[in-house]
Design an enzyme around this catalytic site. Structure first.
Site, PDB file in Angstrom:
ATOM      1  N   GLY A 185       0.817  -1.200   0.000  1.00 53.47           N
ATOM      2  CA  GLY A 185       0.000   0.000   0.000  1.00 53.47           C
ATOM      3  C   GLY A 185       0.849   1.247   0.000  1.00 53.47           C
ATOM      4  O   GLY A 185       1.992   1.240  -0.476  1.00 53.47           O
ATOM      5  N   GLY A 207      -4.519  -0.828   2.553  1.00 57.41           N
ATOM      6  CA  GLY A 207      -5.110  -1.057   3.864  1.00 57.41           C
ATOM      7  C   GLY A 207      -4.917   0.124   4.785  1.00 57.41           C
ATOM      8  O   GLY A 207      -5.834   0.896   5.047  1.00 57.41           O
ATOM      9  N   ARG A 266       3.004  -1.473  17.762  1.00 61.06           N
ATOM     10  CA  ARG A 266       4.166  -1.077  16.961  1.00 61.06           C
ATOM     11  C   ARG A 266       4.781   0.216  17.491  1.00 61.06           C
ATOM     12  O   ARG A 266       6.004   0.364  17.508  1.00 61.06           O
ATOM     13  CB  ARG A 266       3.760  -0.918  15.500  1.00 61.06           C
ATOM     14  CG  ARG A 266       3.476  -2.237  14.794  1.00 61.06           C
ATOM     15  CD  ARG A 266       2.919  -2.006  13.408  1.00 61.06           C
ATOM     16  NE  ARG A 266       2.778  -3.264  12.677  1.00 61.06           N
ATOM     17  CZ  ARG A 266       2.150  -3.383  11.522  1.00 61.06           C
ATOM     18  NH1 ARG A 266       1.604  -2.316  10.959  1.00 61.06           N
ATOM     19  NH2 ARG A 266       2.059  -4.554  10.922  1.00 61.06           N
ATOM     20  N   CYS A 302       2.183  -3.909  32.359  1.00 60.08           N
ATOM     21  CA  CYS A 302       3.160  -4.087  33.428  1.00 60.08           C
ATOM     22  C   CYS A 302       4.556  -4.390  32.880  1.00 60.08           C
ATOM     23  O   CYS A 302       5.132  -5.449  33.135  1.00 60.08           O
ATOM     24  CB  CYS A 302       2.690  -5.196  34.374  1.00 60.08           C
ATOM     25  SG  CYS A 302       3.586  -5.233  35.938  1.00 60.08           S
TER      26      CYS A 302
END
Length: 468
Positions: free
Chosen positions: A264, A304, A341, A377
């Protein structure tokens, strides 16, 4: 008011009521505050719901319209949406209704695409590790399928039923190099995807594979998206076109009839401006290989992130603020479970963060350098490092912009945090309206997903008491 979800489960293509959408006069930067204020007023985000996700319905439709407009002069194109970018059935159905096909990269995504109403002929299955059962199902349905490698191509040949309606292709790796984000670059020398065209003997094996199989009519390549500049993407497409011409010449017939231009566009995460645009993409292809767009080959695209990222945002409540090492730290409910990410590769995937008061109005206060962290955590659960923002306080809200792709539908289950609710919004005559795309997950559902029904299985579930 929260509007009731549309319970119409008909496949797309029927006549539906058209809602009047008033968002055309709002730029994206204005839509987010307006939607957030109404979401707070309606109780979609607050103390009891400290994290929520929102999809701009008109923004999605506008993106699809821009994509189709950029390719309007190309004779035959199937635009598919990469389901992995936002694998939520209502979002997929919206895209189908707007005229998209669907690219699936797993059996789960294929199921979602079918349930969303995409016709099998408008679905492409690209999974890199298809089982025989997955191949059989796709071929029986008439779903287009791209084999990842020559061994898979042999499986397809063995399993292909008489009269199979599926368009069948082969993925190749043009090995044109990577972009600035290594893990997102799929056309490198050692990529796991496709047949590596520049490896010794590989190109000849691909040409021979087509020559022996008249039913093999599609070539597929994917250079990458985020971090990949348009000239690199265009170079990969040109390599695909060259290979198609070579195959047709060798076969002495029109063997390759379509090119699947996987991958894309990179998304601008620095601001609201959409850049590059789909028109920029078409211009880049035209500059390098105009023949790709002349209609000889049907084209398939697989956008996308570029369709969804800027049309969605996350809102999270600030639970606490504190100082550590001379810097302010705001602890929120949006961390690596939704912005995975960004947390693990902050330089490659930065997200813009905005500060709002508890009522959803933008904060107007002196800026202070702050860390905006999540609830998980581990120490690295930080979505924004040392970011200058209006000083945050308990009960404030932070917005993570450009989060419409990959953040909503692929949450990380670390710490067993429940998945947030996802809501679509549109501007109507009475203001902003919402529909539920996916309800917020309850703690009971988290437990059920973690084996609650089998709670005693390891204690007394073995039929043979002698087994450990």
């Amino acid at each position: 008011m929260v509007l009731p979800a549309d319970d119409d489960t008909r496949p797309t293509g029927g006549t539906r009521p058209t809602c009047v959408d008033r968002s055309a006069g709002f730029d994206r930067s204005a839509r987010v505050p307006a939607a957030l204020r109404r979401a707070v007023a309606d109780g979609l985000i607050g103390e009891d719901r400290p994290l929520a996700a929102f999809v701009d319905v008109q923004g999605v439709r506008d993106g699809v319209a821009a994509l189709h407009g950029a390719f309007a002069h190309v004779p035959d194109v199937l635009h598919t949406f990469a389901a992995k970018a936002c694998a939520l059935v209502p979002v997929l159905r919206l895209l189908a209704d707007a005229g998209m096909g669907c690219e699936a990269a797993s059996p789960g995504e294929l199921r979602l695409a079918l349930d969303a109403g995409f016709a099998p002929a408008r679905i492409v299955l690209d999974s890199p590790a298809k089982t025989r059962a997955e191949i059989r199902e796709a071929l029986a349905l008439g779903v287009a399928l791209n084999a990842d490698n020559l061994a898979e191509l042999e499986r397809v040949a063995d399993l292909r039923p008489p009269g199979c309606a599926s368009v069948l292709g082969l993925r190749v790796n043009p090995q044109v190099g990577g972009g600035t984000i290594g893990p997102m670059s799929t056309a490198t020398a050692h990529s796991k995807f496709g047949v590596a065209l520049r490896d010794p003997g590989a190109r000849e094996r691909v040409v021979e594979a087509f020559a022996r199989r008249p039913w093999l009519t599609r070539l597929h390549a994917h250079v990458g998206s985020q971090g990949c500049p348009l000239p690199l993407i265009a170079e990969g497409v040109a390599a695909l076109h060259d290979l198609a011409e070579e195959i047709d010449a060798r076969c002495g017939r029109r063997q390759v009839t379509s090119l699947d231009l996987g991958g894309g566009l990179p998304v601008n995460f620095d601001g609201d401006t959409v850049t590059p645009t789909y028109a920029d993409y078409v211009s880049a292809l035209t500059a390098v290989r105009p023949a790709v767009l002349d209609g000889r080959y049907r084209l398939v695209t697989e956008f996308g992130r570029s369709l969804l990222a800027k049309n969605g945002f996350l809102a999270a409540r600030v639970e606490y603020v504190k100082d550590a090492g001379g810097r302010r730290v705001a602890l929120t409910h949006a961390g690596a479970q939704v912005a995975t990410r960004t947390v693990f590769m902050p330089r490659a995937w930065p997200l813009r963060v905005s500060a709002y008061g508890p009522d959803g109005t933008p904060k107007d206060a002196p800026r202070l350098r702050q860390d905006v962290t999540g609830p998980l955590c581990f120490a690295g659960d930080v979505v924004a490092h040392d970011r200058p923002l209006p000083e945050l306080a308990e009960g404030d809200l932070v917005v993570l912009h450009d989060a419409g792709a990959y953040c909503f539908s692929a949450p990380w289950a670390y710490n067993s945090l429940p998945r947030p609710g996802v809501y679509g919004f549109a501007f109507r005559a009475g203001g902003v309206g919402f529909v539920t795309v996916r309800p917020a997950q309850t703690l009971r559902e988290v437990s059920q997903e973690s084996g609650l029904a089998q709670a005693d299985a390891l204690l007394d579930g073995f039929t043979d008491p002698s087994r450990p």
